[in-house]
Design a protein around this motif. Sequence first.
Motif, PDB file in Angstrom:
ATOM      1  N   SER A 109       0.841  -1.216   0.000  1.00  0.00           N
ATOM      2  CA  SER A 109       0.000   0.000   0.000  1.00  0.00           C
ATOM      3  C   SER A 109       0.867   1.253   0.000  1.00  0.00           C
ATOM      4  O   SER A 109       0.572   2.238  -0.694  1.00  0.00           O
ATOM      5  CB  SER A 109      -0.928  -0.006   1.210  1.00  0.00           C
ATOM      6  N   LEU A 110       1.975   1.252   0.777  1.00  0.00           N
ATOM      7  CA  LEU A 110       2.847   2.421   0.798  1.00  0.00           C
ATOM      8  C   LEU A 110       3.600   2.598  -0.514  1.00  0.00           C
ATOM      9  O   LEU A 110       3.879   3.716  -0.947  1.00  0.00           O
ATOM     10  CB  LEU A 110       3.852   2.279   1.945  1.00  0.00           C
ATOM     11  N   SER A 111       3.944   1.475  -1.165  1.00  0.00           N
ATOM     12  CA  SER A 111       4.658   1.593  -2.444  1.00  0.00           C
ATOM     13  C   SER A 111       3.775   2.110  -3.553  1.00  0.00           C
ATOM     14  O   SER A 111       4.257   2.632  -4.559  1.00  0.00           O
ATOM     15  CB  SER A 111       5.221   0.234  -2.856  1.00  0.00           C
ATOM     16  N   ALA A 112       2.441   2.017  -3.344  1.00  0.00           N
ATOM     17  CA  ALA A 112       1.520   2.543  -4.358  1.00  0.00           C
ATOM     18  C   ALA A 112       1.441   4.058  -4.319  1.00  0.00           C
ATOM     19  O   ALA A 112       0.967   4.685  -5.281  1.00  0.00           O
ATOM     20  CB  ALA A 112       0.138   1.927  -4.169  1.00  0.00           C
ATOM     21  N   GLU A 113       1.851   4.655  -3.239  1.00  0.00           N
ATOM     22  CA  GLU A 113       1.822   6.117  -3.126  1.00  0.00           C
ATOM     23  C   GLU A 113       2.952   6.726  -3.948  1.00  0.00           C
ATOM     24  O   GLU A 113       3.983   6.104  -4.190  1.00  0.00           O
ATOM     25  CB  GLU A 113       1.965   6.520  -1.648  1.00  0.00           C
ATOM     26  N   LEU A 165       7.032   4.868   2.999  1.00  0.00           N
ATOM     27  CA  LEU A 165       7.577   3.539   2.747  1.00  0.00           C
ATOM     28  C   LEU A 165       8.978   3.407   3.333  1.00  0.00           C
ATOM     29  O   LEU A 165       9.323   2.390   3.934  1.00  0.00           O
ATOM     30  CB  LEU A 165       7.599   3.263   1.230  1.00  0.00           C
ATOM     31  N   GLN A 166       9.783   4.453   3.169  1.00  0.00           N
ATOM     32  CA  GLN A 166      11.138   4.406   3.714  1.00  0.00           C
ATOM     33  C   GLN A 166      11.114   4.300   5.236  1.00  0.00           C
ATOM     34  O   GLN A 166      11.873   3.519   5.836  1.00  0.00           O
ATOM     35  CB  GLN A 166      11.917   5.649   3.287  1.00  0.00           C
ATOM     36  N   CYS A 167      10.231   5.095   5.853  1.00  0.00           N
ATOM     37  CA  CYS A 167      10.142   5.072   7.315  1.00  0.00           C
ATOM     38  C   CYS A 167       9.670   3.707   7.802  1.00  0.00           C
ATOM     39  O   CYS A 167      10.163   3.189   8.817  1.00  0.00           O
ATOM     40  CB  CYS A 167       9.175   6.166   7.803  1.00  0.00           C
ATOM     41  N   TYR A 168       8.726   3.126   7.121  1.00  0.00           N
ATOM     42  CA  TYR A 168       8.218   1.830   7.543  1.00  0.00           C
ATOM     43  C   TYR A 168       9.275   0.747   7.390  1.00  0.00           C
ATOM     44  O   TYR A 168       9.441  -0.107   8.261  1.00  0.00           O
ATOM     45  CB  TYR A 168       6.963   1.474   6.737  1.00  0.00           C
ATOM     46  N   PRO A 192      16.404   3.635  -1.168  1.00  0.00           N
ATOM     47  CA  PRO A 192      17.265   4.388  -2.091  1.00  0.00           C
ATOM     48  C   PRO A 192      18.730   4.133  -1.778  1.00  0.00           C
ATOM     49  O   PRO A 192      19.111   3.954  -0.624  1.00  0.00           O
ATOM     50  CB  PRO A 192      16.863   5.834  -1.836  1.00  0.00           C
ATOM     51  N   CYS A 193      19.557   4.107  -2.818  1.00  0.00           N
ATOM     52  CA  CYS A 193      20.983   3.800  -2.658  1.00  0.00           C
ATOM     53  C   CYS A 193      21.768   4.972  -2.072  1.00  0.00           C
ATOM     54  O   CYS A 193      22.981   4.854  -1.836  1.00  0.00           O
ATOM     55  CB  CYS A 193      21.579   3.413  -4.023  1.00  0.00           C
ATOM     56  N   SER A 194      21.079   6.101  -1.866  1.00  0.00           N
ATOM     57  CA  SER A 194      21.766   7.238  -1.256  1.00  0.00           C
ATOM     58  C   SER A 194      21.941   7.064   0.243  1.00  0.00           C
ATOM     59  O   SER A 194      22.713   7.793   0.868  1.00  0.00           O
ATOM     60  CB  SER A 194      20.975   8.527  -1.542  1.00  0.00           C
TER      61      SER A 194
END
Length: 1355
Positions: A30-34, A40-43, A78-80
């Motif tokens: 669900s978060l990746s759909a946003e 998503l990163q925080c989760y 993210p790779c950063s």
Amino acid sequence: MEYRMLKLRFIPPEAVQGIFYTSMDQKILSLSAEKKTDGLQCYLQTLKDSQLVNLITDHAVNGKEPGALLRGIFKGSPCSEEAAVRRRVAVYKHCIELVESGDLQREVAAEIVGLLMLEVHQLPAPSLLELANLYLDAVKAGNLSSGKSLELFPNVLKALSSKETLVYGNGELTGEECKKQIINSLCSSRWDPKCVIFLTSMFRDVLLSSEELQFVAEKVLRLLSKVDLQEMPPLVYQLLLLSAKGSKKNILEGVISVFKDLDHQLMMEEKNEDSLDLIDSTLPKDQLRQVEGTIILHIVFAIKFDQDLGRELVKTGQQGDTSKFLCPFSVALLLSVSRIQRFEKQVFDFLKSTIVKGFKDTQFQQGSKFLRDLVPQPPCVSSMLLEIVKNSVFGWDHVTQGLVELGFLLMDSYGPKVVPGGKLSEASVGSPSQQASQLGSKMLLETFKVHEPIRSVILEQVLNRVITKATSPTSHFIDLLSEIVLATPLLLQNSSSKLTETFDHLFHLPFSTVQGLLKALQPLLKINVSVRDNIILVLRKAMFSSQLDARKSAVAGFLLLLKNFKVLGSLSSSQCSQAIGASQVLVDVHTRYNSAANEAFCLEILGCLRRCLSQQEDIRRILYEGFYDVIRRNSQLARPIMHTLVAQLKRYYEPEADLLPPLKLEKCITAQKEQIILQEPLAHLLSSIHSCLSWYKQSSSLLQERGMDDDEDYMACQQEIDEILESITRRMTKCDLEEFELDKSADFSLSSGVGMKNYNYAILVMGVCEVLMEYNFYTAGFSKSKFEDILGIFKCYGKLVDILKEKSAKGRSSGGSKAYRSLLSIGFVSTLLTALFRDNMKVHEESLSVLRSNLDFMRYAVSIALQKIQQLKETGVTEGPDGQNCEKMFHSICEITRVLMWRYTSIPCAAEESGKKEKGKNISLLCLECLVQIFYTIQLHHQPKISQFLAALDDEDEGEVGAVNVSEKTSSLITQFQKSLTNQLSSGEDEFNSKEAVLLVSILSTFHRFLDTSSQQVRVYTMNIYCFNFVQMLSWTVKVCKDTELEDVQFCKGIMTLLFSMHSLFKSPVSLLRELSQDIHGHLGDIDQDIEVEKQSHFRIVNVKTAAPTVTLLVLGQAAKVLDEVDWLITKLKTQLGSEKLPVDGGTQATNPREPVEKAIILQLGTLLTACHELVQTALPAGSCMDTLLKELTKMYTVLTALVKYYLQVCTNHAGKIPSRLEKLVKLSGSHLTPQCYAFITYAQSIQIESISGEKKKKEDGAVISTAKVLRDTKPIPNLIFAIEKYEEILIKLSKKSKVNLMQYMKLSTSRDFRINAASLDEALQEKGSDEENNEQSVSEQSESQEPKRKRRRK
């Protein structure tokens, strides 16, 4: 609430975890759909890596769309951020393990690997290096079970190579260098055999340099032999796909090498099957052959899509070392590739040339001990091809077509060049071309046996070639057809339609072809009624053909049928005249014999053959010669045949007992236009009657021994024939030549009608006399009066022989007579010679003395034996009864040889000549000449029976001829002839018989080939006879050449030829050539007349008379053979050098495997060069000696140039350095050969000028010698100069390349295109000056008296 809590307490932990994961994956999805990824990163930061790993595993195993989950995780990582990178790496590692576990469905695994490949380029360099190391560790540990994850590894390497710098070990490397290090580590580590296929497939997607690709290919090829047989085809398939990147040659050579080793291992295991060691076979043959067939299909399939691979395959075979390339697998591969049209011609041309070259090389090596010691025996191509035929039964259908085409190609290209019945030369028998043709025949025969679908094709092609190649020899195709029929007669039952079509063309084929074809099909005629009926109809039609060959073929065909369809019952005379149609003939093939049907069948054929008695002489002769074979094979036909022959004889027999001559010769000839031709071969008719009668008497005696009564009809027929022959004999002894209208002054040439008539009469009378002599000898019972009658007949025969000899000697230029061939059977010749020379019975002595007292008759008997043996040597058959029966011929030859050996050894030529001087040849010399021809013929036509032949020569071995030691028997015979030759040489030059000595040397030349060249035993005693081995015979020959001082050119040529041929089989003859060259130089003198040459007499056989041209030409011929051998070795070295791998570091090889051959080559050339140094200073006479020496010098420099080129290639490839031996050879050539060559050129030109001027003076009309002759005589000189300059040119190049100054030993000569002779120049200038003064005076006088001529206008 409490109730719910109580309920929750009883939920299993797994269910709770599943509910938790379900909520997690739904949360992530669900978060990746946003659009924004912050949530998503925080989760994802709140989750541990183990939770994500378990979540991915749950989705992947249960098939819950793991792709969406992975996309969500990668989107929120993210790779950063460093933590996110670690999360990505953990996901990558787990997914790789998950894919390799094999627990996932194929579609799920593919989806996961695809997602990982898309995201790998975003990883930083350390993470990529970590993943690469993960793969390296997995490969080293052998943890790659499925290899599915390896699809990701090329993307990891590609992403890694795109990075600029990264930390590797304790330093930094660029991404490309790091990638190379990883590939190097991967290929240097140990691979589990189960992972080889996966890794090979993976490297297809990796961008590799040529060095890396070669490294990978070599690694895989080394592992190819270690994997299971079933794993080999997919691995080779991956290698072929990898070859699209390059390294095609290495891959093809590696695959071929692996299966070559496997075939060798299997062959060794099969050889050791019967050994005491009970070792289980590690290679199942069936499985290996099936694997090889599958791999061949893979390679052919790859070549169809990548033709560069096919070109590389053919190029590897053509340019590489064939000894390493050729094996059953590679040849089968080439045969399969030949089905591709583009490569068909290239493949067959290569295989054809390789096969013939292999046979030539083998023959070349067998003739030289020098080559056999240096070069191992090349692989046998014929055994490879026959092995492929055996292997093709394991499903190699793709190879069969190529085998058949190659077999026919070999037979078409290298078939016999001599027409059947023509002369056979030693070169054609056992030559490489003949061996290649025989190999093609064997291939087709074996393929026919094992492959049913291809049988009809092979049979059709064979029959087509027999029919269409009527103008060229087809005996090899007929022989193949005969072998097919003999091997598989029942398999041809279904091919009767093809055979019937072939029979329709019999009219247009030569007689010899039809005869061979019918003999080949004879076994089939016995079991196939339809084929036999068809052939009978065709032969009946041919009997009435207008073409002579067709009628001859019909007679030969009917005679063949009569010989092979036996009649067990008896035939009455009344049945002989019945006309029976083909419809009445029926043979039951299910019973062994059907006497009634065969009887009717044979009677019908006899009725057809009677019509031939009124046809041409050729047809009647075939019929008469064939009747004896028919009676011998089909005894119940004797009565009708003998009645037929007697009835025919009565047409030419004069029944009145007192009338002379007893035969009506005028009825035997007929006029045809302006020619008188022979119509009735009366002598052949008498010979046939006599042969049939002799056979009948022998069979009657056998019947009487068994207590059986003979048929009265037969007895009456026999009595009638005896009375006729007795009457003819009695009257022939009273006849003069005038009775036959013959006179010694008459014309016997074939250019006039009268001469042809007289010649035919003479031939008829001579033939009749011979038949009567044979008949009376057999019926004489050693009666003195009968033997006197034989001499009376021989007197008439001798007169005609003398007349024909005299007339043929006078009229050679104007239509001389043809050579007469005796009608005596070779069996009678052996019987007659035995009686004349070996019959010691007292009761026979008085009667035989009548014949023995007549030296002309004794000489005639031996000369007829010589004629028969020469005919057998040239054509393989002889005239007369049993002339084509190989077994009886061989037995008669053994008898003749035993008798003639006794006669020659008992009464030598010298003892015979010391008696009365009679005209004609010496009988002992005739015996020796006949022995020469016999030994040569046995070697040519009866090679497998040499042991039996040698055993039959001893009287004590007669009757029980068994296996003997060929070398031992040959040694005893050699000893006898050596003693005879030694006696000749010790008799003195006045009593020396040159012809006898030459014949003895010829016999020794034949016998030395039977000795074992490897035998090193000492002299031993066997039955009081010295047995010499090869080395002792060679020593004896050398001693004869060294101690014998004779000026006989023919003997010198024979003994020196024997010396060279034996020396080559024992060791190299270069030292011998050097000594002979010194002898020649000493006897002929130096080209510089002021120099006196010291005469060195190594070989006393060399003297002023024999030195030139005899010995000189023999020495130069042997030098040419040595140069050919050296040139052959240099070519081998170049091929071997080209196939060697270059040193990787650019240095030279530590060991040189070619050094022994190089050393031998330089030693050979050095010794031969010293021999040429002697010859080139010798004052040779103009002509063949000088021209041959110039050509051999040119060849010497050509070979030296080839050797220098080889060392230039060695230096270019960094495969070695120039040895000191080569420097010494170059120095020797510069000091001892090149200056002397230019001096010899000057000498040769001066000799040629003198000879040309001498020829000009001899011509009365002053005609100038043709320019073509001058150019032909002077052509070798510019060729030699060019060869010298080419040698010096390559030496300059080698000096620059090797940094060794080789030209310091070469003195450049000024003798190039011209030379200025100062004295000749002054004389020419003076002549020119005087001519100019005379011209000026004449011009001034003309100008005063005449007006100047007007110029002509140019049109």
